[in-house]
Design a protein around this motif. Structure first.
Motif, short mmCIF file in Angstrom:
data_model
loop_
_atom_site.label_atom_id
_atom_site.label_comp_id
_atom_site.label_asym_id
_atom_site.label_seq_id
_atom_site.Cartn_x
_atom_site.Cartn_y
_atom_site.Cartn_z
N ASN A 1 51.18 26.92 -22.87
CA ASN A 1 50.26 26.97 -21.75
C ASN A 1 48.89 26.52 -22.21
O ASN A 1 48.26 27.20 -23.01
CB ASN A 1 50.23 28.42 -21.22
N LEU A 2 48.44 25.38 -21.75
CA LEU A 2 47.12 24.89 -22.10
C LEU A 2 46.23 24.93 -20.88
O LEU A 2 46.59 24.41 -19.83
CB LEU A 2 47.18 23.44 -22.61
N VAL A 3 45.09 25.53 -21.01
CA VAL A 3 44.15 25.61 -19.90
C VAL A 3 42.89 24.86 -20.28
O VAL A 3 42.30 25.13 -21.32
CB VAL A 3 43.79 27.08 -19.58
N VAL A 4 42.52 23.90 -19.47
CA VAL A 4 41.34 23.08 -19.79
C VAL A 4 40.40 23.07 -18.61
O VAL A 4 40.76 23.41 -17.49
CB VAL A 4 41.75 21.64 -20.16
N GLY A 5 39.16 22.68 -18.87
CA GLY A 5 38.15 22.74 -17.83
C GLY A 5 38.29 21.67 -16.77
O GLY A 5 38.43 21.96 -15.60
N THR A 6 38.28 20.45 -17.17
CA THR A 6 38.33 19.37 -16.18
C THR A 6 39.17 18.22 -16.72
O THR A 6 39.49 18.15 -17.91
CB THR A 6 36.92 18.80 -15.89
N ALA A 7 39.48 17.31 -15.81
CA ALA A 7 40.21 16.11 -16.25
C ALA A 7 39.35 15.28 -17.19
O ALA A 7 39.86 14.42 -17.91
CB ALA A 7 40.60 15.29 -15.03
N ALA B 1 47.08 23.15 -17.41
CA ALA B 1 46.37 23.55 -16.19
C ALA B 1 44.94 23.02 -16.26
O ALA B 1 44.18 23.36 -17.16
CB ALA B 1 46.37 25.07 -16.06
N LEU B 2 44.60 22.16 -15.32
CA LEU B 2 43.24 21.63 -15.24
C LEU B 2 42.46 22.46 -14.23
O LEU B 2 42.77 22.45 -13.04
CB LEU B 2 43.25 20.16 -14.81
N VAL B 3 41.51 23.20 -14.72
CA VAL B 3 40.71 24.07 -13.84
C VAL B 3 39.29 23.52 -13.78
O VAL B 3 38.68 23.30 -14.83
CB VAL B 3 40.68 25.51 -14.39
N PRO B 4 38.77 23.27 -12.61
CA PRO B 4 37.39 22.76 -12.53
C PRO B 4 36.43 23.66 -13.29
O PRO B 4 36.49 24.90 -13.19
CB PRO B 4 37.09 22.78 -11.03
N PHE C 1 49.18 20.79 -13.89
CA PHE C 1 48.67 21.43 -12.67
C PHE C 1 47.19 21.12 -12.52
O PHE C 1 46.43 21.28 -13.47
CB PHE C 1 48.87 22.95 -12.74
N ASP C 2 46.83 20.71 -11.36
CA ASP C 2 45.43 20.36 -11.08
C ASP C 2 44.92 21.29 -9.99
O ASP C 2 45.28 21.15 -8.83
CB ASP C 2 45.36 18.90 -10.63
N PHE C 3 44.10 22.25 -10.40
CA PHE C 3 43.57 23.19 -9.41
C PHE C 3 42.28 22.63 -8.82
O PHE C 3 41.20 23.15 -9.06
CB PHE C 3 43.34 24.55 -10.08
N SER C 4 42.43 21.55 -8.10
CA SER C 4 41.25 20.92 -7.51
C SER C 4 40.88 21.62 -6.21
O SER C 4 41.70 22.29 -5.58
CB SER C 4 41.51 19.44 -7.25
N ALA C 5 39.63 21.42 -5.83
CA ALA C 5 39.13 22.09 -4.63
C ALA C 5 39.71 21.49 -3.35
O ALA C 5 39.46 21.99 -2.26
CB ALA C 5 37.61 22.01 -4.59
N ASP C 6 40.49 20.40 -3.49
CA ASP C 6 41.10 19.80 -2.30
C ASP C 6 42.19 20.70 -1.71
O ASP C 6 42.60 20.52 -0.57
CB ASP C 6 41.74 18.44 -2.66
N ILE C 7 42.68 21.61 -2.52
CA ILE C 7 43.76 22.50 -2.09
C ILE C 7 43.18 23.91 -1.93
O ILE C 7 42.36 24.33 -2.74
CB ILE C 7 44.88 22.51 -3.15
N ALA C 8 43.61 24.63 -0.91
CA ALA C 8 43.08 25.97 -0.67
C ALA C 8 43.32 26.86 -1.89
O ALA C 8 44.47 27.02 -2.31
CB ALA C 8 43.74 26.58 0.56
#
Lengths: 157, 236
Positions: free
Chosen positions: A115-121, A75-78, A38-45
């Motif tokens: 469930n792995l949560v990371v900061g950025t790609a 989960a890639l979270v900016p 999952f990429d929670f990029s700012a391109d998506i609301a």
């Protein structure tokens, strides 16, 4: 993790170009099992992150998890998020965590979601190392855990 | 103090209306159906659907004067085995139990900010630890808790608090208990005995006990950001 399983990477539906081919290859090669990214990029609301991510993960687990004993949810979270987006990122990550815990309890003998949560790609070395550990003998008893690799980071702009 | 209570016709919502009125506060009671909410002093009833922007706007406009607190006590049951979690089912559970919470907050944000108000989200024990055959509900409630906790960190003008009730006597729980008992091939009484053995206090919670905790969280001053009201369930 079960070494008999092959690598399979489920690509993100909503942001197909957000993860580079090189990054995807690195993650793919590190884990034996299925990786749901999952990429929670700012391109998506941001206020749509939770529903799209939770809906997609439940669909994946509903149809695919019996085929594999290992599913890693990445989960890639900016690392830098606007204050108004941060609660939605944490909510989405929390929802994935809830699904992972629920599924682990419901089907413990069929699947080992993580469930792995990371900061950025850009932090892919940490992701790859963790996925490799989970695939190795030493990580065999890890199931249903949340590994938040962002610990110690600041998320506010 | 003026407070909005959503889901006011439900077990926990109606108990909240009772305790807030008894404490001398003005209450705006919202629900999809409000026939069961009788008229009382200091009570304004607002019928509406929290998934409809026009209804949210109407709820916000119904506040006459400062708004001190909002209690998001609405929700729907969402238990289902993974294979029965169709996209339609998941969408409904997430829409009602998650999506409407930030939508409600957005509708009242300006008013709450003006009064340094308090936003209380009613989550669930299912927001603290994942539950079998409850993936969609857990997703929504984990999301609500994380959203509330993070809002508490980033907002200085509004206090965010989240309550996580355990098994609480309500029509929702009775329906779920019937479903779980059938799945396990036992009677509801047998299921209740086995279930309450896991709870330190040996019984389900009462809506009035949850409402009393919500009243406590709705007051100004130092309060926990997340309060588990589970009778000790999950702590053993």
């Amino acid at each position: 993790m079960n070494a008999r399983l092959s690598n399979r990477l489920t690509p993100p539906r909503s942001a197909p170009d957000a993860i580079s081919a090189q990054s995807r290859k690195l993650i793919e090669s590190a884990f034996v099992g299925t990786v749901v990214l999952f990429d929670f990029s700012a391109d998506i609301a941001p206020d749509t992150w939770l529903e799209s991510a939770a809906g997609r993960l439940i669909e994946h687990l509903r149809w695919n998890e019996r085929e594999t004993e290992a599913t890693a949810v990445v989960a890639l979270v900016p690392a830098q998020l606007a204050a108004e987006a941060l609660p939605f990122a944490e909510a989405a990550v929390g929802a994935l965590r809830g699904i992972v815990q629920s599924t682990t309890r419901e089907r413990a003998h069929h699947t080992e979601p993580l469930n792995l949560v990371v900061g950025t790609a850009g932090d892919l070395d940490a992701v790859a190392e963790t996925l490799k550990f989970l695939s190795d003998r030493g990580g065999a008893y890890v199931a249903g855990a949340t590994l938040d690799l962002r610990v110690g980071r600041t998320h506010l702009q | 103090m003026t407070v909005i209570v959503t889901g006011a016709a439900g077990a926990i919502g109606s108990a909240c209306v009772d305790v807030f009125l008894a404490a001398g506060h003005r209450v705006l009671a919202q629900d999809l159906r409000t026939d069961a909410i009788g008229p009382r002093d200091n009570l304004t009833v607002v019928t509406g659907n929290l998934t409809e922007p026009a209804d949210l706007e109407r709820l916000s406009r119904a506040v006459d004067g400062p708004l001190d607190a909002v209690v998001a006590a609405h929700g729907v049951a969402g238990s289902a085995a993974l294979e029965n979690c169709t996209p339609e089912f998941v969408n409904r559970v997430l829409t009602v139990n998650w999506r409407t919470v930030p939508s409600l907050f957005k509708a009242v944000e300006r008013q709450l900010s003006a009064s340094y108000g308090i936003f209380v989200s009613v989550a669930s024990q299912a927001a603290l630890s994942g539950e079998s055959e409850n993936a969609a509900y857990c997703a929504a409630k984990f999301g609500v808790r994380a959203w509330s906790e993070t809002q508490a960190l980033v907002r200085a003008d509004i206090a965010f608090r989240c309550i996580c009730p355990g098994a609480t006597e309500s029509p929702l729980l009775i329906a779920a208990q019937r479903q779980f008992a059938e799945a396990e091939g036992v009677t509801q009484e047998e299921y209740y005995k086995a279930r309450t053995r896991q709870i330190s206090l040996g019984r389900y919670g009462k809506p009035s006990e949850i409402a009393a905790s919500i009243l406590y969280l709705s007051a100004r001053g130092t309060r926990p950001r997340v309060l588990a009201v589970t009778g000790g369930d999950g702590l053993l």
